[in-house]
Design a protein around this motif. Structure first.
Motif, PDB file in Angstrom:
ATOM      1  N   MET A  32      10.161 -54.119 -10.465  1.00  9.91           N
ATOM      2  CA  MET A  32      10.403 -52.952 -11.340  1.00  9.91           C
ATOM      3  C   MET A  32      10.776 -53.583 -12.586  1.00  9.91           C
ATOM      4  O   MET A  32      11.399 -54.709 -12.751  1.00  9.91           O
ATOM      5  CB  MET A  32      11.664 -52.213 -10.948  1.00  9.91           C
ATOM      6  CG  MET A  32      10.923 -51.328  -9.697  1.00  9.91           C
ATOM      7  SD  MET A  32      12.551 -50.139  -9.137  1.00  9.91           S
ATOM      8  CE  MET A  32      11.535 -48.864  -8.569  1.00  9.91           C
ATOM      9  N   GLU A  41      10.449 -46.215 -14.255  1.00 14.20           N
ATOM     10  CA  GLU A  41      11.243 -47.553 -13.510  1.00 14.20           C
ATOM     11  C   GLU A  41      12.503 -48.105 -14.210  1.00 14.20           C
ATOM     12  O   GLU A  41      13.552 -48.558 -13.886  1.00 14.20           O
ATOM     13  CB  GLU A  41      10.216 -48.608 -13.564  1.00 14.20           C
ATOM     14  CG  GLU A  41       9.530 -48.252 -12.388  1.00 14.20           C
ATOM     15  CD  GLU A  41       8.354 -49.375 -11.833  1.00 14.20           C
ATOM     16  OE1 GLU A  41       7.630 -49.419 -10.916  1.00 14.20           O
ATOM     17  OE2 GLU A  41       8.442 -50.641 -12.494  1.00 14.20           O
ATOM     18  N   ARG A 228       8.994 -48.813  -3.791  1.00 17.90           N
ATOM     19  CA  ARG A 228       8.642 -48.663  -5.451  1.00 17.90           C
ATOM     20  C   ARG A 228       7.362 -47.640  -5.559  1.00 17.90           C
ATOM     21  O   ARG A 228       7.400 -47.040  -6.577  1.00 17.90           O
ATOM     22  CB  ARG A 228       8.645 -49.961  -6.116  1.00 17.90           C
ATOM     23  CG  ARG A 228       7.973 -50.104  -7.461  1.00 17.90           C
ATOM     24  CD  ARG A 228       7.707 -51.463  -7.811  1.00 17.90           C
ATOM     25  NE  ARG A 228       7.289 -51.636  -9.302  1.00 17.90           N
ATOM     26  CZ  ARG A 228       6.634 -52.650  -9.750  1.00 17.90           C
ATOM     27  NH1 ARG A 228       6.305 -53.800  -9.264  1.00 17.90           N
ATOM     28  NH2 ARG A 228       6.322 -52.480 -11.079  1.00 17.90           N
TER      29      ARG A 228
END
Length: 252
Positions: A32, A41, A228
């Motif tokens: 990230m 993010e 993610r």
């Protein structure tokens, strides 16, 4: 594996204090922030956005209160260099705070013997609590594939085994496809962020002894990257929407 000694292991609760910096480091270990202009993010890797508090990747529950590595005790006779992560199941009961004090309780549930030369499966269940309030944060089920321990015998209640992951129909299309670049030092960064010190992810000699050309990535690092992607594709800005996460690690 000395099954009698293994099932008599006493796992004390693990206390773990973590900071906002630890949460930032975990998010960075998943890649990230690789695009510093990604507004979705950025709150996971930067704590000072006006009007946007620091957010926590839900899969971080997998590394809080990490159980100390016990499988290399010679008395247990485990072929520990050949252990691989087989499955991981996580149920988030509430969003994780950016910093906190937690306690984990670990329990061995079962050992399934696949037969001599075929390995064995060991399942550990973990409950994660906020140590101050007592709130139940997450439930985790971890399945380890003990490649060198087949023929050890079965133990435990088969009914307590993790439920099989649902089959994906032939021809099914993914909800989303995202491509992430993985740096060469990804596993080295993740081991520091997660405190998973298993040397197969860092030591070339041990990795070769285990049958690999080089150190391999952590399965939970890959699962964190999948989390993610879930956040990006399905819940941008809303990590609290991610509750159950589960994966089977088919190959390194």
């Amino acid at each position: 594996m000395n099954l009698d000694r293994v099932i008599r292991q006493d796992f004390a609760p693990t206390d773990h204090d973590y900071t906002a910096r630890d949460s930032l480091l975990y998010a960075l270990s998943l890649g990230m922030g690789s695009d510093p202009l990604d507004a979705d993010e950025l709150p996971y890797v930067y704590e000072a956005l006006p009007g946007r508090p620091q957010q926590v990747v839900p899969s971080q529950a997998m590394i809080l209160g990490w159980q100390p590595f016990w499988q290399d005790d010679p008395a247990l006779a485990i072929d520990w260099k050949r252990i691989l992560h087989g499955e991981e199941h996580v149920q988030l009961h509430r969003p994780l705070p950016a910093a906190g004090q937690v306690r984990t309780q670990h329990r061995m549930v079962r050992v399934q013997d696949k037969g001599a030369g075929r390995g064995a499966v060991l399942q550990m269940n973990t409950e994660l609590y906020d140590r101050t309030s007592g709130l139940h944060l997450a439930s985790l089920q971890s399945v380890q594939f003990m490649r060198g321990d087949g023929g050890c015998g079965d133990w435990g209640d088969p009914a307590a085994a993790t439920a099989p992951l649902p089959l994906i129909a032939d021809g099914a299309q993914p909800t989303a496809v995202l491509e992430y670049a993985t740096s060469a030092q990804s596993a080295l960064l993740y081991r520091v962020a997660s405190q998973d010190w298993m040397p197969i992810h860092a030591d070339p000699d041990i990795a070769r002894e285990a049958g690999f050309e080089r150190p391999i990535a952590h399965g939970l690092n890959n699962l964190g990257r999948a989390c993610r992607a879930l956040l990006k594709a399905c819940a941008p800005g809303h990590p609290e929407r991610v509750r159950p996460i589960a994966a089977r690690f088919v190959s390194p």
